[in-house]
Design a protein around this motif. Structure first.
Motif, mmCIF file in Angstrom:
data_model
loop_
_atom_site.group_PDB
_atom_site.id
_atom_site.type_symbol
_atom_site.label_atom_id
_atom_site.label_comp_id
_atom_site.label_asym_id
_atom_site.label_seq_id
_atom_site.Cartn_x
_atom_site.Cartn_y
_atom_site.Cartn_z
ATOM 1 N N GLY A 19 0.738 -1.184 0.262
ATOM 2 C CA GLY A 19 0.236 0.028 0.349
ATOM 3 C C GLY A 19 0.391 0.635 -0.277
ATOM 4 N N ASP A 20 2.567 0.562 0.032
ATOM 5 C CA ASP A 20 2.769 2.413 -0.052
ATOM 6 C C ASP A 20 3.321 2.927 -1.605
ATOM 7 O OD1 ASP A 20 4.592 4.201 0.356
ATOM 8 O OD2 ASP A 20 5.785 3.279 2.121
ATOM 9 N N ALA A 21 2.357 3.549 -1.936
ATOM 10 C CA ALA A 21 2.560 3.533 -4.039
ATOM 11 C C ALA A 21 3.753 4.690 -3.918
ATOM 12 C CB ALA A 21 1.387 4.328 -4.190
ATOM 13 N N ILE A 22 4.062 5.825 -2.905
ATOM 14 C CA ILE A 22 4.647 6.508 -3.050
ATOM 15 C C ILE A 22 6.129 5.727 -3.300
ATOM 16 C CG2 ILE A 22 6.323 8.323 -1.828
ATOM 17 C CD1 ILE A 22 3.340 9.316 -0.910
ATOM 18 N N ARG A 23 6.839 5.479 -2.292
ATOM 19 C CA ARG A 23 7.853 3.978 -2.310
ATOM 20 C C ARG A 23 8.507 3.443 -3.655
ATOM 21 N NH1 ARG A 23 9.709 1.629 3.503
ATOM 22 N NH2 ARG A 23 11.695 1.132 2.010
ATOM 23 N N SER A 24 6.852 2.757 -3.996
ATOM 24 C CA SER A 24 6.840 1.980 -5.256
ATOM 25 C C SER A 24 7.520 2.936 -6.349
ATOM 26 C CB SER A 24 5.761 1.255 -5.898
ATOM 27 O OG SER A 24 4.461 1.988 -6.011
ATOM 28 N N ILE A 25 6.563 3.829 -6.146
ATOM 29 C CA ILE A 25 7.468 4.843 -7.299
ATOM 30 C C ILE A 25 8.540 5.197 -7.657
ATOM 31 C CG2 ILE A 25 7.386 7.163 -8.474
ATOM 32 C CD1 ILE A 25 3.757 7.190 -7.731
ATOM 33 N N GLY A 26 9.345 5.338 -6.110
ATOM 34 C CA GLY A 26 11.148 6.001 -6.091
ATOM 35 C C GLY A 26 11.125 4.567 -6.659
ATOM 36 N N ASP A 27 10.711 3.528 -6.785
ATOM 37 C CA ASP A 27 11.224 1.565 -6.687
ATOM 38 C C ASP A 27 11.579 1.651 -8.250
ATOM 39 O OD1 ASP A 27 12.153 1.666 -3.935
ATOM 40 O OD2 ASP A 27 10.949 -0.053 -4.008
ATOM 41 N N TYR A 28 10.595 2.051 -8.902
ATOM 42 C CA TYR A 28 10.145 1.976 -10.576
ATOM 43 C C TYR A 28 11.138 2.965 -11.111
ATOM 44 C CZ TYR A 28 6.364 -0.638 -9.784
ATOM 45 O OH TYR A 28 5.404 -1.969 -8.732
ATOM 46 N N GLU A 29 10.584 4.898 -10.316
ATOM 47 C CA GLU A 29 11.763 5.349 -11.643
ATOM 48 C C GLU A 29 13.435 4.590 -10.890
ATOM 49 O OE1 GLU A 29 10.622 7.887 -12.467
ATOM 50 O OE2 GLU A 29 9.179 8.317 -11.980
ATOM 51 N N GLN A 30 14.326 4.495 -10.092
ATOM 52 C CA GLN A 30 15.419 3.598 -10.559
ATOM 53 C C GLN A 30 15.929 2.561 -11.109
ATOM 54 O OE1 GLN A 30 17.245 3.709 -6.343
ATOM 55 N NE2 GLN A 30 14.853 4.102 -5.741
ATOM 56 N N ALA A 31 14.488 1.839 -11.007
ATOM 57 C CA ALA A 31 14.427 0.909 -12.193
ATOM 58 C C ALA A 31 14.568 1.030 -13.433
ATOM 59 C CB ALA A 31 13.703 -0.375 -11.856
ATOM 60 N N LEU A 32 13.798 2.341 -13.639
ATOM 61 C CA LEU A 32 13.881 2.915 -14.856
ATOM 62 C C LEU A 32 15.110 3.637 -16.111
ATOM 63 C CD1 LEU A 32 11.171 3.009 -17.455
ATOM 64 C CD2 LEU A 32 10.578 5.551 -16.325
ATOM 65 N N GLU A 33 15.546 4.013 -14.641
ATOM 66 C CA GLU A 33 17.254 4.693 -14.559
ATOM 67 C C GLU A 33 17.620 3.750 -15.655
ATOM 68 O OE1 GLU A 33 18.811 7.371 -12.193
ATOM 69 O OE2 GLU A 33 17.288 8.189 -11.786
ATOM 70 N N ILE A 34 17.669 2.570 -15.184
ATOM 71 C CA ILE A 34 18.833 1.585 -15.172
ATOM 72 C C ILE A 34 18.133 0.350 -16.656
ATOM 73 C CG2 ILE A 34 19.581 -0.755 -14.706
ATOM 74 C CD1 ILE A 34 19.181 -0.066 -11.730
ATOM 75 N N TRP A 35 17.248 0.598 -16.823
ATOM 76 C CA TRP A 35 16.808 -0.145 -17.964
ATOM 77 C C TRP A 35 16.756 0.622 -18.897
ATOM 78 C CZ3 TRP A 35 16.703 -3.968 -15.985
ATOM 79 C CH2 TRP A 35 15.800 -5.121 -15.125
ATOM 80 N N ARG A 36 17.036 1.957 -19.059
ATOM 81 C CA ARG A 36 17.506 3.205 -20.276
ATOM 82 C C ARG A 36 18.709 2.778 -20.437
ATOM 83 N NH1 ARG A 36 13.253 7.744 -17.722
ATOM 84 N NH2 ARG A 36 11.438 7.008 -19.299
ATOM 85 N N GLU A 37 19.380 2.605 -19.399
ATOM 86 C CA GLU A 37 21.036 2.415 -19.344
ATOM 87 C C GLU A 37 21.787 1.484 -20.129
ATOM 88 O OE1 GLU A 37 23.762 1.774 -16.349
ATOM 89 O OE2 GLU A 37 22.787 3.789 -15.222
ATOM 90 N N VAL A 38 20.892 0.422 -19.599
ATOM 91 C CA VAL A 38 21.292 -0.689 -20.267
ATOM 92 C C VAL A 38 20.753 -1.474 -21.592
ATOM 93 C CG1 VAL A 38 21.876 -1.740 -18.004
ATOM 94 C CG2 VAL A 38 19.884 -2.746 -18.949
ATOM 95 N N GLY A 39 19.394 -0.785 -21.920
ATOM 96 C CA GLY A 39 18.951 -0.549 -23.397
ATOM 97 C C GLY A 39 17.419 -2.220 -23.955
#
Length: 182
Positions: A19-39
């Motif tokens: 139920g912690d959508a704010i923390r999940s967004i932080g996690d997803y944002e960090q993951a998104l940076e990685i996925w963009r970085e590695v293509g």
């Protein structure tokens, strides 16, 4: 980096489930940076979809739409039909949240086609339920009931008790709006 991206994505899911959508967004944002970085487009698409759904949980439909549109674009680009269907259905929910019921229905109908094409029965049932709710909101209650009955049939077929309960509840609301009480 991929392991880190996967771990962050899993943390995002865990935080969402808690139920912690704010923390999940932080996690997803960090993951998104990685996925963009590695293509990794597939993971980038899935992470955008997760972000879109997390923003929906917070009631930020506009921000949700931004991420869901990107997820949809990637799903189409890589030929991920199930991801395309999921993002399309979520876009329908976002537009429904904005009160754009007609536009929501357009997305739901496309998502329904994709769910049927990919054999995603649980998704099909969920989308049918969303179509029922949308049609009830537009005043087409008989059509809403028809959608809820289809959703109920699928839920029972696949043993989805939560889906069954939702379909029964929504059908009851529709019948009640017609003054039809059991």
């Amino acid at each position: 980096r991929r392991g880190e991206g996967n771990a962050l994505g899993n943390l995002g899911i865990a935080h969402r489930n808690l139920g912690d959508a704010i923390r999940s967004i932080g996690d997803y944002e960090q993951a998104l940076e990685i996925w963009r970085e590695v293509g990794d487009l597939r993971s980038e698409g899935h992470t955008n979809a997760n972000l879109g759904n997390a923003y929906l949980t917070l009631g930020d439909a506009r921000r949700s739409i931004e991420h869901l549109e990107r997820a949809l674009e990637i799903a189409r680009q890589i030929g991920d039909r199930r991801g395309e269907g999921s993002s399309t259905g979520s876009l329908g929910i976002a537009y429904a949240e904005l009160g754009e019921t007609g536009r929501a229905i357009e997305f739901y109908e496309r998502a329904l086609e994709l769910a049927r094409e990919t054999g995603h029965r649980r998704g099909e049932g969920s989308i049918l339920g969303n179509l029922g709710v949308a049609h009830r909101e537009l005043g087409d209650v008989r059509r809403a009931i028809w959608y809820h009955e289809q959703a109920l049939e699928i839920a029972r077929e696949i043993g989805d008790r939560r889906g069954e309960g939702g379909a029964l509840w929504n059908a009851a609301l529709a019948h009640d709006s017609l003054g039809e009480r059991a």
